[in-house]
Design a protein around this motif. Structure first.
Motif, PDB file in Angstrom:
ATOM      1  N   HIS A   1      -8.680   3.882   1.495  1.00  0.00           N
ATOM      2  CA  HIS A   1      -8.012   3.422   2.729  1.00  0.00           C
ATOM      3  C   HIS A   1      -6.488   3.352   2.574  1.00  0.00           C
ATOM      4  CE1 HIS A   1     -11.615   2.579   5.071  1.00  0.00           C
ATOM      5  NE2 HIS A   1     -12.163   2.091   3.979  1.00  0.00           N
ATOM      6  N   GLU A   2      -5.986   3.683   1.391  1.00  0.00           N
ATOM      7  CA  GLU A   2      -4.546   3.731   1.117  1.00  0.00           C
ATOM      8  C   GLU A   2      -3.924   2.328   1.033  1.00  0.00           C
ATOM      9  OE1 GLU A   2      -3.388   6.328   0.020  1.00  0.00           O
ATOM     10  OE2 GLU A   2      -3.590   8.114   1.252  1.00  0.00           O
ATOM     11  N   ALA A   3      -2.705   2.309   0.488  1.00  0.00           N
ATOM     12  CA  ALA A   3      -2.069   1.033   0.145  1.00  0.00           C
ATOM     13  C   ALA A   3      -1.864   0.122   1.348  1.00  0.00           C
ATOM     14  CB  ALA A   3      -0.726   1.309  -0.531  1.00  0.00           C
ATOM     15  N   ASN A   4      -1.572   0.721   2.488  1.00  0.00           N
ATOM     16  CA  ASN A   4      -1.337  -0.128   3.657  1.00  0.00           C
ATOM     17  C   ASN A   4      -2.459  -0.014   4.690  1.00  0.00           C
ATOM     18  OD1 ASN A   4       0.217  -1.994   5.135  1.00  0.00           O
ATOM     19  ND2 ASN A   4       1.019  -0.344   6.422  1.00  0.00           N
ATOM     20  N   GLY A   5      -3.618   0.435   4.251  1.00  0.00           N
ATOM     21  CA  GLY A   5      -4.766   0.494   5.168  1.00  0.00           C
ATOM     22  C   GLY A   5      -4.676   1.588   6.209  1.00  0.00           C
ATOM     23  N   GLU A   6      -3.846   2.587   5.942  1.00  0.00           N
ATOM     24  CA  GLU A   6      -3.679   3.644   6.955  1.00  0.00           C
ATOM     25  C   GLU A   6      -4.789   4.691   6.929  1.00  0.00           C
ATOM     26  OE1 GLU A   6      -1.703   2.883   4.427  1.00  0.00           O
ATOM     27  OE2 GLU A   6      -0.479   4.563   3.740  1.00  0.00           O
ATOM     28  N   GLY A   7      -5.655   4.628   5.925  1.00  0.00           N
ATOM     29  CA  GLY A   7      -6.778   5.564   5.853  1.00  0.00           C
ATOM     30  C   GLY A   7      -6.337   6.988   5.563  1.00  0.00           C
ATOM     31  N   LYS A   8      -7.322   7.891   5.587  1.00  0.00           N
ATOM     32  CA  LYS A   8      -7.014   9.307   5.359  1.00  0.00           C
ATOM     33  C   LYS A   8      -7.726  10.110   6.431  1.00  0.00           C
ATOM     34  CE  LYS A   8      -6.673   8.903   0.327  1.00  0.00           C
ATOM     35  NZ  LYS A   8      -7.412   9.071  -0.927  1.00  0.00           N
ATOM     36  N   ALA A   9      -6.941  10.605   7.361  1.00  0.00           N
ATOM     37  CA  ALA A   9      -7.533  11.323   8.494  1.00  0.00           C
ATOM     38  C   ALA A   9      -8.362  12.512   8.035  1.00  0.00           C
ATOM     39  CB  ALA A   9      -6.422  11.793   9.427  1.00  0.00           C
ATOM     40  N   ALA A  10      -7.832  13.258   7.088  1.00  0.00           N
ATOM     41  CA  ALA A  10      -8.506  14.487   6.673  1.00  0.00           C
ATOM     42  C   ALA A  10      -9.831  14.217   5.979  1.00  0.00           C
ATOM     43  CB  ALA A  10      -7.590  15.277   5.751  1.00  0.00           C
TER      44      ALA A  10
END
Lengths: 318, 245
Positions: B153-162
């Motif tokens: 989900h990445e460091a700031n919770g932005e997720g990974k669209a791909a």
């Protein structure tokens, strides 16, 4: 003379007022009527235009039917959304007792039912026939609507005037997915609650012979020795409808009484004998069923089989 | 509207991810429609039209409800929105309310799906999503997040669209909490296998802590609405929705 004229004018005032207002009232009534027509068979744009012009979204038509009901019945999701977004009364009832929700359920429009339920439609409302939305959806085999209703607290234990619950309707219609939804979304479904003639859903399922449903119900059955208004228990039904698998489950897993007697003192063995079901007879006898019991007419199971010309099983019962 | 979506590269990635996630099994027709939708150029007006019925519950702004009964969907990655719709359609995720809508959407085809998902993705996010109780739990929440969630989900919770990993920052606390409880007790079945294992090992206090921590992660300012009273200009004032509480 002047007094008379004044008196007459006073008497005519309400009439004159009505005449001056009537074109406006007539125009409003026409808009309302158009709205009902458009809700039944128009487009979202037409509907929105009429509302913007001032049509009353809750104006009742014949028998109290409103635009939301017309749109719900016809399955116009977009128009239902528009009417709800303008604040249409979601729980209005027709004179016949029907609501937008019961109409959408009857017609099987699951998107419409979803919107109505989320917007606060009463899931417990009944039609004049005594059926609520859950029973209607179960009867019609609409598992998705059943799940929607249960998520919003529909009562699985309620029954109609004949004592039939939603489960009973699902079993009668052999709707496997509805029975599954009922058990999945509620822990209060009881397969051994009888209707007005004493038949439980399990008994009805045994008459229908849908093995998938029977097994779903058997797993959740408790008082399996419950007897209908004529004294027959689930094991009688399993015997009569030649369901050896159900008989095995009833006896071995649920402890059903082998020699339970109905109002005529007939045991399950009699029911199987009368129909000539050798597999069930063999099983019941192997478990110790008493072939010496006599019914109210003083006859044993073998004699009943003989009388019914089921000669193949007579020997087993001698 | 597109917010940096490189459709072709994303769809290729999506294809490989889907192939990977189903262990080289055949791509179902539904997945194929999703992949196709990711390659389409969205039509905003059609997306707006399709979103009308969604707005009754999700609100015109897509902000859901602070109680978390309805999630915030505004700003969510298009790929994630499509995956969730596909999962509901396929029955991998129980949602009797949404299910019939997904049936209609998939009948309309990949262009309609692309239009709707792109419209929702472009909506600005709520500037003050509901938060947890705060307090000491946030320290353990942060640690749990870094150890278990951050990788996807990445460091700031932005997720990974791909990779179909959702944007979770700015989401309502109760929604995050409920989804994790549902993953733990098996009610939500469409999550990543690794995540299911991780959440199984979480206690309910852990779930509260990590949900609280995530709910406090702030999306970039550019993704947020200017102010709390921002209203979606595509909808008329006074548009009635389910109660927003």
């Amino acid at each position: 003379m002047i007094i008379n004229l004044r008196k007459k004018l006073t008497q005519l005032t309400p009439l004159l007022l009505l005449l001056s207002l009537s074109p406006a009232l007539y125009a409003d009534a026409q808009l309302d009527e158009q709205l009902l027509d458009v809700a039944a068979s128009g487009t979202q744009a037409q509907l929105q235009m009429l509302i913007e012009k001032g049509a009353n979204i809750d104006a009742p038509g014949k028998f109290g039917k409103r635009s939301l009901m017309f749109a719900a019945e016809a399955g116009h999701v977009d128009m239902v959304a528009v009417l709800l977004s303008y604040g249409a009364e979601v729980n209005a009832r027709m004179r016949t007792g029907e609501t937008a929700l019961t109409m959408a359920v009857e017609a099987g429009h699951s998107e419409v039912t979803a919107l109505l339920i989320e917007m606060g439609a009463n899931v417990h409302d009944r039609t004049r026939t005594g059926l609520d939305s859950l029973m209607i959806a179960a009867r019609d085999g609409n598992a998705n609507i059943v799940a929607q209703l249960l998520q919003f607290g529909a009562d699985v234990r309620s029954s109609d005037q004949k004592g039939n619950s939603a489960l009973m309707y699902a079993v009668l219609g052999e709707h496997v997915d509805v029975v599954d939804a009922l058990f999945r979304y509620s822990n209060q479904v009881a397969p051994c609650v009888p209707n007005n003639i004493g038949m439980t859903s399990l008994m009805v399922a045994l008459t229908k012979g849908n093995q998938v449903i029977i097994e779903m119900l058997l797993k959740r059955s408790k008082n399996v020795d419950f007897q209908d208004n004529f004294g027959a228990a689930a094991l009688h039904y399993a015997a009569q409808y030649n369901n050896a698998r159900a008989a095995v489950y009833l006896v071995e897993k649920l402890g059903a009484k082998l020699d339970i007697q109905d109002a005529d003192n007939a045991t399950p063995l009699f029911y199987a004998a009368r129909e000539g079901h050798s597999e069930v007879i063999t099983y019941l006898l192997s478990k110790g069923a008493d072939k010496g019991i006599t019914n109210r007419n003083g006859k044993r199971a073998a004699e009943v089989a003989q009388a019914a010309n089921k000669l193949k099983v007579v020997e087993l019962l001698q | 509207m597109n917010r940096g979506f490189s459709t072709l590269s994303l769809s290729l990635l999506a294809l490989s991810m889907l192939l990977g996630s189903v262990a080289q099994a055949e791509i179902t027709a539904v997945d194929a429609v999703v992949i196709e939708a990711l390659q389409k150029t969205p039509d905003r007006d059609n997306g707006k039209r399709l979103y009308y019925a969604c707005a009754v519950c999700h609100t015109p702004e897509g902000w859901g409800s602070p109680s978390g009964y309805y999630p915030q969907i505004a700003g969510q990655h298009r790929s994630v929105l499509l995956k969730q719709l596909a999962d509901i359609y396929k029955g991998n995720r129980d949602n009797p309310t949404m299910s019939p809508f997904t049936t209609s959407l998939f009948k309309l085809g990949s262009q309609a799906l692309a239009d709707l998902a792109a419209y929702i993705e472009a909506l600005p996010m709520v500037p003050n999503n509901s938060l947890g109780m705060g307090g000491d739990g946030l320290v353990s929440g942060k640690k749990l997040y870094e150890d278990n969630c951050q990788n996807c989900h990445e460091a700031n919770g932005e997720g990974k669209a791909a990779e179909f990993y959702p944007r979770i920052h700015g989401q309502h606390f109760r929604y995050l909490q409920r989804q994790m409880v549902w993953i733990k007790n098996g009610k939500r079945r469409n999550s990543d296998k690794e995540m299911v294992e991780q959440v199984h090992n979480f206690s309910y206090a852990d779930i509260d802590a990590v949900s609280d921590y995530v709910s406090r992660m702030k999306p970039e300012q550019s993704r947020l609405a200017d102010h709390l009273d921002w209203r979606n200009p595509d909808f008329r004032a006074g548009f009635k929705t389910v109660p927003r509480e």
